[in-house]
Scaffold this motif. Sequence first.
Motif, mmCIF file in Angstrom:
data_model
loop_
_atom_site.group_PDB
_atom_site.id
_atom_site.type_symbol
_atom_site.label_atom_id
_atom_site.label_comp_id
_atom_site.label_asym_id
_atom_site.label_seq_id
_atom_site.Cartn_x
_atom_site.Cartn_y
_atom_site.Cartn_z
ATOM 1 N N UNK A 124 12.033 7.633 -11.947
ATOM 2 C CA UNK A 124 13.057 9.047 -12.209
ATOM 3 C C UNK A 124 14.225 8.839 -12.076
ATOM 4 N N UNK A 125 14.315 6.980 -11.690
ATOM 5 C CA UNK A 125 16.067 7.133 -10.206
ATOM 6 C C UNK A 125 16.521 8.457 -9.578
ATOM 7 N N UNK A 126 15.785 8.790 -9.050
ATOM 8 C CA UNK A 126 16.396 10.138 -8.456
ATOM 9 C C UNK A 126 16.156 9.391 -6.594
ATOM 10 N N UNK A 127 15.301 8.752 -6.067
ATOM 11 C CA UNK A 127 15.911 8.226 -5.150
ATOM 12 C C UNK A 127 15.099 6.206 -5.033
ATOM 13 N N UNK A 128 16.049 5.626 -4.145
ATOM 14 C CA UNK A 128 15.710 4.191 -4.030
ATOM 15 C C UNK A 128 17.095 3.534 -3.501
ATOM 16 N N UNK A 129 17.205 2.610 -3.274
ATOM 17 C CA UNK A 129 18.187 2.393 -2.654
ATOM 18 C C UNK A 129 17.987 0.350 -2.922
ATOM 19 N N UNK A 130 19.460 -0.304 -3.321
ATOM 20 C CA UNK A 130 19.572 -1.651 -3.941
ATOM 21 C C UNK A 130 19.370 -2.499 -2.400
ATOM 22 N N UNK A 131 19.650 -1.768 -1.200
ATOM 23 C CA UNK A 131 20.143 -2.769 -0.386
ATOM 24 C C UNK A 131 18.316 -2.824 0.199
ATOM 25 N N UNK A 132 18.040 -3.674 0.275
ATOM 26 C CA UNK A 132 16.688 -3.965 0.894
ATOM 27 C C UNK A 132 16.603 -3.613 2.550
ATOM 28 N N UNK A 133 18.007 -3.738 2.872
ATOM 29 C CA UNK A 133 17.823 -3.969 5.037
ATOM 30 C C UNK A 133 17.807 -2.830 4.793
ATOM 31 N N UNK A 134 17.632 -1.041 4.148
ATOM 32 C CA UNK A 134 17.973 0.540 4.294
ATOM 33 C C UNK A 134 16.526 0.480 4.036
ATOM 34 N N UNK A 135 15.798 1.263 5.349
ATOM 35 C CA UNK A 135 14.888 1.379 5.784
ATOM 36 C C UNK A 135 14.817 2.912 5.947
ATOM 37 N N UNK A 136 15.710 3.720 6.119
ATOM 38 C CA UNK A 136 16.037 4.722 6.509
ATOM 39 C C UNK A 136 15.749 5.810 5.526
ATOM 40 N N UNK A 137 14.850 5.049 4.665
ATOM 41 C CA UNK A 137 13.603 6.020 3.513
ATOM 42 C C UNK A 137 12.279 5.319 3.638
ATOM 43 N N UNK A 138 11.329 6.061 4.185
ATOM 44 C CA UNK A 138 9.894 5.099 4.210
ATOM 45 C C UNK A 138 9.590 6.396 3.886
ATOM 46 N N UNK A 139 8.855 6.806 2.418
ATOM 47 C CA UNK A 139 7.596 7.924 2.737
ATOM 48 C C UNK A 139 6.379 7.993 3.533
ATOM 49 N N UNK A 140 5.703 8.401 3.717
ATOM 50 C CA UNK A 140 4.494 8.738 4.083
ATOM 51 C C UNK A 140 4.307 8.099 5.289
ATOM 52 N N UNK A 141 5.366 7.699 6.142
ATOM 53 C CA UNK A 141 6.003 7.434 7.614
ATOM 54 C C UNK A 141 6.589 7.890 9.096
ATOM 55 N N UNK A 142 6.323 9.029 8.771
ATOM 56 C CA UNK A 142 7.436 10.331 8.996
ATOM 57 C C UNK A 142 6.360 10.282 10.408
#
Length: 148
Positions: free
Chosen positions: A130-148
């Motif tokens: 839906x375009x609600x999440x995601x970054x076009x910067x593949x170096x950004x690891x601030x959002x990793x679902x399932x990894x908290x």
Amino acid sequence: MGTTFVSINKKGFWLRDRLLELWLCFAALHIEDSPEENSEAHKIRDQWLVASRGAFTGCVPDGLDEAVSTESGKEIVVSAISSLLKELKQAPDELDKDVLNLMGSFSKFAGNVETFRLVEISQAVLDLIEGKVGTDDASDTSFMPGCR
């Protein structure tokens, strides 16, 4: 442990390969069958099942971008994820490693998998579609679902 950048339209997030593989396997099993042998649903399911086998460290070929590139593909994917999410919300808090190891993956689970991780991934992929999440910067690891 490897990670894969899961993306749609060049926006995405990182996931641990083992969790992505497990999630793809479960999501594939929630794709509604089609009587047509070469249907889009079969193509998506086959792609996800191959990707879920544990042979692609650091580059799991999830095929999400291609799968949702058509309206019918997007419908298939969203329906499968929604079905999986519904079941995950009713599942036990942990999925037993011995049962998961019956699925025939190349790599084995050493411990149980907490269900919330798969719930987070499911919701994140729906949000990515839906375009609600995601970054076009593949170096950004601030959002990793399932990894908290």
